[in-house]
Motif scaffolding. Structure first.
Motif, PDB file in Angstrom:
ATOM      1  N   ASN A  70       0.823  -1.212   0.000  1.00  0.00           N
ATOM      2  CA  ASN A  70       0.000   0.000   0.000  1.00  0.00           C
ATOM      3  C   ASN A  70       0.856   1.260   0.000  1.00  0.00           C
ATOM      4  N   LYS A  71       1.984   1.231   0.699  1.00  0.00           N
ATOM      5  CA  LYS A  71       2.894   2.382   0.697  1.00  0.00           C
ATOM      6  C   LYS A  71       3.450   2.635  -0.701  1.00  0.00           C
ATOM      7  N   SER A  74       0.847   4.029  -2.989  1.00  0.00           N
ATOM      8  CA  SER A  74       0.603   5.432  -2.658  1.00  0.00           C
ATOM      9  C   SER A  74       1.682   6.324  -3.268  1.00  0.00           C
ATOM     10  N   ASP A  77       1.035   6.659  -6.906  1.00  0.00           N
ATOM     11  CA  ASP A  77      -0.050   7.613  -7.141  1.00  0.00           C
ATOM     12  C   ASP A  77       0.456   9.050  -7.102  1.00  0.00           C
TER      13      ASP A  77
END
Length: 101
Positions: A70-71, A74, A77
């Motif tokens: 998830n890091k 992110s 993104d």
């Protein structure tokens, strides 16, 4: 007008190709687990420290992998959004000429 739209599409394609060459990282436990991805969100590497792996239990490892993934997503993104914002600004500036601005 069509030429400007084609140029905008070409610019978007160029950005996508460039994002494939940008690496982002997500890590947990001080680097014991490190995930590498492109800014286009393609995971390219998963590294787990051998000593950490030997000591971690399955649930802990799964949870930390999710956190690291998830890091990195992110980070991808953020990089992608920054590139697209800059490109959109350039494209809109170019399209302004179509409307006499």
């Amino acid at each position: 007008m069509f030429d400007k739209l084609m140029a905008a599409q070409q610019k978007a394609d160029e950005i996508k190709k460039r994002l494939d060459t940008v690496s982002v990282f997500g890590e947990v436990e001080g680097g014991a687990i490190r995930i590498t991805a492109t800014a286009n969100k393609a995971i390219t590497a998963v590294e787990i420290d051998e000593e950490f792996y030997k000591q971690a239990d399955k649930e802990e490892l799964e949870e930390l992998l999710l956190t690291a993934i998830n890091k990195v997503l992110s980070q991808a993104d953020i990089v992608s959004a920054t590139e697209m914002q800059a490109a959109t600004k350039d494209m809109l500036g170019g399209l302004g000429g179509m409307f006499g601005q």
